[in-house]
Design a protein around this motif. Sequence first.
Motif, PDB file in Angstrom:
ATOM      1  N   THR A  20      30.122  30.140 -37.070  1.00 19.13           N
ATOM      2  CA  THR A  20      29.327  31.299 -37.487  1.00 19.13           C
ATOM      3  C   THR A  20      28.628  31.029 -38.817  1.00 19.13           C
ATOM      4  OG1 THR A  20      31.259  32.271 -38.565  1.00 19.13           O
ATOM      5  CG2 THR A  20      30.795  33.006 -36.319  1.00 19.13           C
ATOM      6  N   GLY A  21      27.608  31.843 -39.113  1.00 21.51           N
ATOM      7  CA  GLY A  21      26.964  31.722 -40.406  1.00 21.51           C
ATOM      8  C   GLY A  21      25.594  32.379 -40.417  1.00 21.51           C
ATOM      9  N   VAL A  22      24.976  32.450 -41.599  1.00 22.51           N
ATOM     10  CA  VAL A  22      25.639  32.448 -42.893  1.00 22.51           C
ATOM     11  C   VAL A  22      26.222  33.838 -43.096  1.00 22.51           C
ATOM     12  CG1 VAL A  22      25.307  32.319 -45.392  1.00 22.51           C
ATOM     13  CG2 VAL A  22      24.092  30.725 -43.914  1.00 22.51           C
ATOM     14  N   TYR A  73      40.229  33.505 -36.572  1.00 21.55           N
ATOM     15  CA  TYR A  73      40.222  32.557 -35.457  1.00 21.55           C
ATOM     16  C   TYR A  73      39.996  31.115 -35.926  1.00 21.55           C
ATOM     17  CZ  TYR A  73      40.399  36.286 -32.039  1.00 21.55           C
ATOM     18  OH  TYR A  73      40.813  37.355 -31.273  1.00 21.55           O
ATOM     19  N   GLU A  74      40.080  30.913 -37.243  1.00 22.94           N
ATOM     20  CA  GLU A  74      39.968  29.573 -37.837  1.00 22.94           C
ATOM     21  C   GLU A  74      38.674  28.874 -37.430  1.00 22.94           C
ATOM     22  OE1 GLU A  74      44.087  28.250 -36.551  1.00 22.94           O
ATOM     23  OE2 GLU A  74      44.089  27.664 -38.653  1.00 22.94           O
ATOM     24  N   LEU A  75      37.553  29.595 -37.472  1.00 24.28           N
ATOM     25  CA  LEU A  75      36.263  29.028 -37.117  1.00 24.28           C
ATOM     26  C   LEU A  75      35.652  28.299 -38.307  1.00 24.28           C
ATOM     27  CD1 LEU A  75      34.613  32.019 -35.191  1.00 24.28           C
ATOM     28  CD2 LEU A  75      36.342  30.396 -34.380  1.00 24.28           C
ATOM     29  N   ASP A  76      34.752  27.398 -37.999  1.00 20.60           N
ATOM     30  CA  ASP A  76      33.937  26.777 -39.042  1.00 20.60           C
ATOM     31  C   ASP A  76      32.824  27.761 -39.365  1.00 20.60           C
ATOM     32  OD1 ASP A  76      32.995  24.962 -40.828  1.00 20.60           O
ATOM     33  OD2 ASP A  76      32.735  23.327 -39.386  1.00 20.60           O
ATOM     34  N   VAL A  77      32.695  28.135 -40.620  1.00 18.81           N
ATOM     35  CA  VAL A  77      31.749  29.191 -40.985  1.00 18.81           C
ATOM     36  C   VAL A  77      30.934  28.780 -42.210  1.00 18.81           C
ATOM     37  CG1 VAL A  77      33.610  30.398 -42.210  1.00 18.81           C
ATOM     38  CG2 VAL A  77      31.512  31.627 -41.691  1.00 18.81           C
ATOM     39  N   ALA A  78      29.631  28.982 -42.137  1.00 20.29           N
ATOM     40  CA  ALA A  78      28.773  28.827 -43.314  1.00 20.29           C
ATOM     41  C   ALA A  78      28.846  30.138 -44.081  1.00 20.29           C
ATOM     42  CB  ALA A  78      27.340  28.531 -42.884  1.00 20.29           C
ATOM     43  N   GLU A  79      29.309  30.094 -45.323  1.00 21.54           N
ATOM     44  CA  GLU A  79      29.569  31.325 -46.066  1.00 21.54           C
ATOM     45  C   GLU A  79      28.804  31.347 -47.378  1.00 21.54           C
ATOM     46  OE1 GLU A  79      33.835  31.081 -46.319  1.00 21.54           O
ATOM     47  OE2 GLU A  79      33.768  29.955 -48.198  1.00 21.54           O
ATOM     48  N   GLU A  80      28.651  32.574 -47.885  1.00 27.54           N
ATOM     49  CA  GLU A  80      27.902  32.774 -49.116  1.00 27.54           C
ATOM     50  C   GLU A  80      28.567  33.874 -49.943  1.00 27.54           C
ATOM     51  OE1 GLU A  80      26.290  31.803 -51.710  1.00 27.54           O
ATOM     52  OE2 GLU A  80      24.656  31.063 -50.429  1.00 27.54           O
ATOM     53  N   THR A  81      28.400  33.810 -51.250  1.00 27.48           N
ATOM     54  CA  THR A  81      28.907  34.847 -52.142  1.00 27.48           C
ATOM     55  C   THR A  81      28.173  36.158 -51.882  1.00 27.48           C
ATOM     56  OG1 THR A  81      29.319  33.173 -53.832  1.00 27.48           O
ATOM     57  CG2 THR A  81      29.278  35.472 -54.566  1.00 27.48           C
ATOM     58  N   PRO A  82      28.899  37.286 -51.797  1.00 22.82           N
ATOM     59  CA  PRO A  82      28.249  38.574 -51.541  1.00 22.82           C
ATOM     60  C   PRO A  82      27.164  38.904 -52.560  1.00 22.82           C
ATOM     61  CG  PRO A  82      30.625  38.769 -51.339  1.00 22.82           C
ATOM     62  CD  PRO A  82      30.359  37.406 -51.889  1.00 22.82           C
ATOM     63  N   TYR A 125      22.560  27.316 -46.401  1.00 25.27           N
ATOM     64  CA  TYR A 125      21.546  27.134 -45.339  1.00 25.27           C
ATOM     65  C   TYR A 125      21.761  25.801 -44.621  1.00 25.27           C
ATOM     66  CZ  TYR A 125      16.962  26.940 -43.062  1.00 25.27           C
ATOM     67  OH  TYR A 125      15.954  26.858 -42.123  1.00 25.27           O
ATOM     68  N   GLU A 126      21.988  24.740 -45.382  1.00 26.10           N
ATOM     69  CA  GLU A 126      22.197  23.411 -44.787  1.00 26.10           C
ATOM     70  C   GLU A 126      23.480  23.368 -43.961  1.00 26.10           C
ATOM     71  OE1 GLU A 126      21.965  20.717 -48.061  1.00 26.10           O
ATOM     72  OE2 GLU A 126      19.786  20.943 -48.277  1.00 26.10           O
ATOM     73  N   LYS A 127      24.504  24.040 -44.429  1.00 28.33           N
ATOM     74  CA  LYS A 127      25.747  24.124 -43.647  1.00 28.33           C
ATOM     75  C   LYS A 127      25.497  24.861 -42.335  1.00 28.33           C
ATOM     76  CE  LYS A 127      30.283  24.341 -42.813  1.00 28.33           C
ATOM     77  NZ  LYS A 127      31.119  23.169 -42.486  1.00 28.33           N
ATOM     78  N   ASN A 128      24.722  25.937 -42.398  1.00 30.65           N
ATOM     79  CA  ASN A 128      24.379  26.715 -41.209  1.00 30.65           C
ATOM     80  C   ASN A 128      23.595  25.857 -40.209  1.00 30.65           C
ATOM     81  OD1 ASN A 128      24.628  29.187 -39.875  1.00 30.65           O
ATOM     82  ND2 ASN A 128      22.690  29.975 -40.673  1.00 30.65           N
ATOM     83  N   LEU A 129      22.646  25.084 -40.722  1.00 27.90           N
ATOM     84  CA  LEU A 129      21.845  24.207 -39.871  1.00 27.90           C
ATOM     85  C   LEU A 129      22.703  23.122 -39.236  1.00 27.90           C
ATOM     86  CD1 LEU A 129      19.103  23.325 -38.767  1.00 27.90           C
ATOM     87  CD2 LEU A 129      18.736  22.049 -40.905  1.00 27.90           C
ATOM     88  N   GLU A 130      23.616  22.582 -40.000  1.00 29.75           N
ATOM     89  CA  GLU A 130      24.536  21.562 -39.485  1.00 29.75           C
ATOM     90  C   GLU A 130      25.361  22.093 -38.315  1.00 29.75           C
ATOM     91  OE1 GLU A 130      28.764  19.762 -41.000  1.00 29.75           O
ATOM     92  OE2 GLU A 130      27.174  19.917 -42.509  1.00 29.75           O
ATOM     93  N   LEU A 131      25.881  23.314 -38.451  1.00 27.54           N
ATOM     94  CA  LEU A 131      26.689  23.924 -37.390  1.00 27.54           C
ATOM     95  C   LEU A 131      25.821  24.235 -36.171  1.00 27.54           C
ATOM     96  CD1 LEU A 131      28.889  26.366 -39.527  1.00 27.54           C
ATOM     97  CD2 LEU A 131      29.597  24.198 -38.500  1.00 27.54           C
ATOM     98  N   ALA A 132      24.588  24.683 -36.398  1.00 30.16           N
ATOM     99  CA  ALA A 132      23.675  24.999 -35.299  1.00 30.16           C
ATOM    100  C   ALA A 132      23.312  23.743 -34.512  1.00 30.16           C
ATOM    101  CB  ALA A 132      22.423  25.676 -35.847  1.00 30.16           C
ATOM    102  N   LEU A 133      23.064  22.655 -35.218  1.00 31.35           N
ATOM    103  CA  LEU A 133      22.712  21.397 -34.551  1.00 31.35           C
ATOM    104  C   LEU A 133      23.868  20.847 -33.730  1.00 31.35           C
ATOM    105  CD1 LEU A 133      20.716  19.670 -37.446  1.00 31.35           C
ATOM    106  CD2 LEU A 133      19.798  20.333 -35.205  1.00 31.35           C
ATOM    107  N   ALA A 134      25.093  21.125 -34.153  1.00 28.62           N
ATOM    108  CA  ALA A 134      26.276  20.610 -33.444  1.00 28.62           C
ATOM    109  C   ALA A 134      26.620  21.438 -32.212  1.00 28.62           C
ATOM    110  CB  ALA A 134      27.468  20.578 -34.399  1.00 28.62           C
TER     111      ALA A 134
END
Length: 421
Positions: free
Chosen positions: A295-297, A311-320, A329-338
């Motif tokens: 999930t993300g961001v 559920y112990e997912l890999d998540v792109a996260e950001e400070t509120p 953003y790059e973490k989100n793109l990495e997860l989307a590409l995978a």
Amino acid sequence: MDYEISAEHLGFCYGNKEVLKNINLKIKEGSFISIIGPNGSGKSTLLKTLSGFLKPQRGAVLIGEENLKELSQREISKRLSMVPQNILLEFDFKVKDIVLMGRHPYIKRLKGETPEDIKIVEKAMRYTNILEFSDRLYNELSGGEKQRVILAQALAQQPRVLLLDEPISHLDLQHQVEILDLIKRMSMEEGLASIAVLHDLNMASAYSDHIVMLKAGEIFCEGEPEKVLTAENIAHVFNTDVTVSKNPVTGKTYIYPISTIPKKKRDTKIHIICGGGSGSKLIKELADNGFTVSTGVLNIGDSDWAASKEYELDVAEETPFLNITQKAYEKNLELALAAYCIVLMPIYFSKANIRNLELLTEKQLKDKKIYILGDRDFEKRDYTGGEARSLYKGLKKQLNVIQLEEYELIEALLKADEGNE
């Protein structure tokens, strides 16, 4: 430091069964202490021993410098008040009469209550916000109202120590918060040493100055909530795996249980763009069906972020309250590409999260299936002055974009996974 109540080498047995072992505690005035532990760990027994209801075979309980066993029950009641787990009354009384019972240790035989007693009772009722139904019968009240009546009775005793055995166990969330707010306020404003047995670890974290964690009748650890409520301690004492993080609003430790139900593992990876609770149901359904989900961001503390952690997912996260940074953003793109595909949930867009929408227009994702769920009312979800709407219109024209309902998505993903087997 002067302590309101302390236990020194306390031990208690039921027959030959040792229930409490060498308990040492020092609790100061104005503090809120939680006692936690699994069933059978000795929580209620410790509370009853501190109250004098049970007599320890070893050690001592002190209120200030006074040994509890050397005081009469009347003298104990002037110093300490116990709120039991069961607040049902066999006989019905008016609310004001129940609160007046708190003055029993001070009322002399044959003389009855004094104007000063009545004044103290009214003050306790006003403090706990029950004065308006002082003439109602106790058994006509709701659970939260009954608990406030019992707290008013305890306050009318003018104790230095308040002991509470699971004070919120039968209440809904609203009344749990109401009662714990009241107890915390009583501790701070009235200088009480409040000691409560609590089952809800997150409530204990939110309200406690100090937590005592019991295991098999012994203090496993104690201290400030963040010191006690670690994943390692909880796993060891409660035999439960959890994820521990910080509540971004309060900064308090927050605990997420991890499901141990075995699931069929699938190779298909799904990346979800969600937020504000829009993805929690889908996260659960996909995870329960064995899909690998990311999930993300998501803002730390968001309800979809919490579901992702559960559920112990890999998540792109950001400070509120921050705009999505390049790192997130790059973490989100990495997860989307995978992922095999990307799912866009019906989320609200602002300047802070519009980059989640921009991500879906990346050329690197042009061959990746993008599913849009809940296409209706996008205009109402656009808080960017039309920028998000423009991106969204362009996105829907892309050949790799498919609009579905959630039930259709699950069916499509199950079929796709079976085709990959």
